[in-house]
Design an enzyme around this catalytic site. Structure first.
Site, PDB file in Angstrom:
ATOM      1  N   ARG A  16       0.815  -1.225   0.000  1.00 11.78           N
ATOM      2  CA  ARG A  16       0.000   0.000   0.000  1.00 11.78           C
ATOM      3  C   ARG A  16       0.845   1.271   0.000  1.00 11.78           C
ATOM      4  O   ARG A  16       0.334   2.352  -0.285  1.00 11.78           O
ATOM      5  CB  ARG A  16      -0.949   0.001   1.201  1.00 11.78           C
ATOM      6  CG  ARG A  16      -2.184  -0.866   0.986  1.00 11.78           C
ATOM      7  CD  ARG A  16      -3.109  -0.801   2.177  1.00 11.78           C
ATOM      8  NE  ARG A  16      -2.649  -1.638   3.275  1.00 11.78           N
ATOM      9  CZ  ARG A  16      -3.224  -1.679   4.477  1.00 11.78           C
ATOM     10  NH1 ARG A  16      -4.269  -0.902   4.728  1.00 11.78           N
ATOM     11  NH2 ARG A  16      -2.761  -2.480   5.419  1.00 11.78           N
ATOM     12  N   GLY A  78       1.682 -14.429   7.570  1.00 14.01           N
ATOM     13  CA  GLY A  78       0.957 -13.917   8.731  1.00 14.01           C
ATOM     14  C   GLY A  78       1.865 -13.598   9.907  1.00 14.01           C
ATOM     15  O   GLY A  78       3.035 -13.993   9.960  1.00 14.01           O
ATOM     16  N   LYS A 351      34.487  23.506   0.990  1.00 18.74           N
ATOM     17  CA  LYS A 351      34.462  22.045   0.850  1.00 18.74           C
ATOM     18  C   LYS A 351      35.775  21.459   1.321  1.00 18.74           C
ATOM     19  O   LYS A 351      36.841  21.852   0.850  1.00 18.74           O
ATOM     20  CB  LYS A 351      34.199  21.674  -0.620  1.00 18.74           C
ATOM     21  CG  LYS A 351      33.905  20.189  -0.867  1.00 18.74           C
ATOM     22  CD  LYS A 351      35.126  19.323  -1.060  1.00 18.74           C
ATOM     23  CE  LYS A 351      35.866  19.629  -2.337  1.00 18.74           C
ATOM     24  NZ  LYS A 351      37.007  18.654  -2.547  1.00 18.74           N
TER      25      LYS A 351
END
Length: 456
Positions: A16, A78, A351
């Protein structure tokens, strides 16, 4: 003391969610749901934690590492079948086992502790975590008996009119006597429409044996939210965000607009720090006291000292000292170390560079792969030219250097202590300390050039 074990169910794919990412790895406030669950379980005294994995097993293991043991549920049949996969590690051991789903990131350690305490106090073989639901439609109802224990669990579709009025619902989190749990699991049937083995059937088996089944009702329904789709994911994010922001405010942090401030669960913020709207603080960021962060600032996995200000800027995986002023519109990229009292102004990018105390790059500069000493001034448009197309090289700028505007320092190069670099220079060789280096073409003025051009 009774031994305690935990089984975390994290094998489902989560169809879902409609995502390539496995359900329990979807983040809530910057951290995968299952990691929240493991964090909360780990805050309590468990002898062993077993995470049942299936879909995305390797990715789940990568996130959790050695904080858990793992059991593989190759075929999802399950919840009872999932717990059975932990039998090789837990079956036959005396103690209490907590069973919790990996998609319930909001359940707190405090609620788990209360559930465990009630289970042990009542001498129950199973204890269910329940909650009050204003609208219990779709949830299994908890029907209590005269002693206040669980008489039965009735699914919504099977409940009669009176039972449907019950607002105490089953959240899907349980405590079991460990030996009783695995004994009952062997008797669970898959004689149902889905052909699956369901964990609530264990409760019914224990009741039929005459064992006590108790229930602990949490006062916070939101805490029990199970995330099955993107809508529930957003609800979990909102709830977690409110919880995190409230914790910081109670601890002395001012959050101007909590609805528009996003802080990770692992962040730490010192008191009297002010967080402005639009700020996103990610990862294990540590922010000191009396700081001012935001508005519209993103910080990830940084260590930040006291009295530092970061406005309209981005900083990742770096150390930032005390009384530093960053922004607006600066970018501190990974592996940078910004010392105390440094200023990085608008449109400055740093950086993999270190800045010593009191140094400044006030605007429009790129400083990459550099060691910048103390009290250095980098003028507008200063650039360390660190990349030749194949390799990157280091620029060293020693203490007290003054670099004029629009200068290029072509690495590898060293600018010596207290040296000056004239504006507009392109430096390709080392500059000695105390020297002035000028590396630009001599200016030539063409008299009456415009008149001659127009007369052509």
């Amino acid at each position: 003391m009774i031994n305690r074990y935990a089984v975390i169910l994290a094998a489902g794919q989560g169809t879902r969610m409609k995502s390539k990412l496995y359900k329990v790895l979807h983040p809530v406030c910057g951290k995968p749901m299952v990691q929240h669950v493991v964090d909360h379980v780990s805050a309590l005294d468990f002898e062993e934690i077993v995470t049942v994995v299936g879909h995305g097993a390797e990715m789940v293991k990568q996130h959790l590492g050695d904080r858990s043991h793992y059991a593989l549920q190759e075929e999802q049949l399950g919840t009872a079948h999932a717990v059975m996969q932990a039998a090789p590690m837990l079956e036959g051991k005396k103690g209490v086992t907590l069973v919790i789903c990996g998609d319930t990131p909001l359940i707190t350690p405090e609620t788990m502790q209360k559930l465990l305490d009630l289970h042990e106090e009542t001498g129950a073989k199973a204890t269910i975590l329940t909650a009050y639901a204003e609208d219990p439609t779709g949830y299994g109802r908890i029907i209590r008996n005269q002693e206040g224990h669980v008489g039965k669990i009735v699914e919504h579709k099977d409940a009669n009119e009176q039972e449907r009025k019950v607002t105490e619902i089953n959240t899907g989190t349980y405590c079991f006597d460990n030996e009783a749990l695995f004994a009952a699991l062997n008797n669970v049937s898959n004689d149902n429409v889905q052909g699956e083995y369901y964990l609530p059937d264990v409760v019914e088996i224990l009741k039929e044996r005459g064992d006590i089944v108790s229930a602990f009702q949490t006062l916070d329904f939101d805490e029990t939210l199970g995330v099955n789709d993107r809508v529930a994911l957003s609800q979990a994010e909102i709830t977690m965000k409110k919880r995190i922001n409230k914790k910081h405010m109670i601890n002395g942090v001012s959050i101007i607009d909590p609805n528009n401030t996003y802080i990770s669960a692992d962040a730490e913020i010192g008191r009297d720090t002010v967080i402005h709207p639009g700020t996103v603080i990610l990862g294990a960021t540590r922010i000191g006291e009396d700081c001012e962060i935001g508005p519209n600032t993103e910080i990830s996995d940084c260590q930040i000292g006291n009295k530092t200000s970061i406005r309209h800027s981005v900083a990742h995986n770096s150390e930032i000292g005390q009384e530093v002023n960053i922004g607006p519109f600066a970018h501190v990229r990974p592996n940078s170390v910004i010392g105390d009292e440094v200023k990085l102004g608008n449109f400055v990018e740093v950086k993999k560079a270190t800045f010593g105390k009191g140094s400044k790059a006030s605007h429009l500069s790129y400083i990459g792969d550099a060691e910048v000493g103390a009290d250095v001034n980098l003028g507008c448009g200063s650039i360390t030219v660190n990349y030749d197309g194949k390799k990157k090289y280091l620029t060293k700028i020693e203490d007290g250097v003054f670099v004029g505007c629009n200068s290029n320092l072509v690495a590898p190069v060293t600018i010596g202590k207290n040296a000056y670099v004239a504006a507009g220079s392109t430096i390709t060789e080392d500059v000695p300390g105390e020297a002035l280096s000028i590396a630009r073409a001599r200016q030539v003025n063409k008299e009456n050039y415009v008149e001659k051009l127009h007369n052509k």
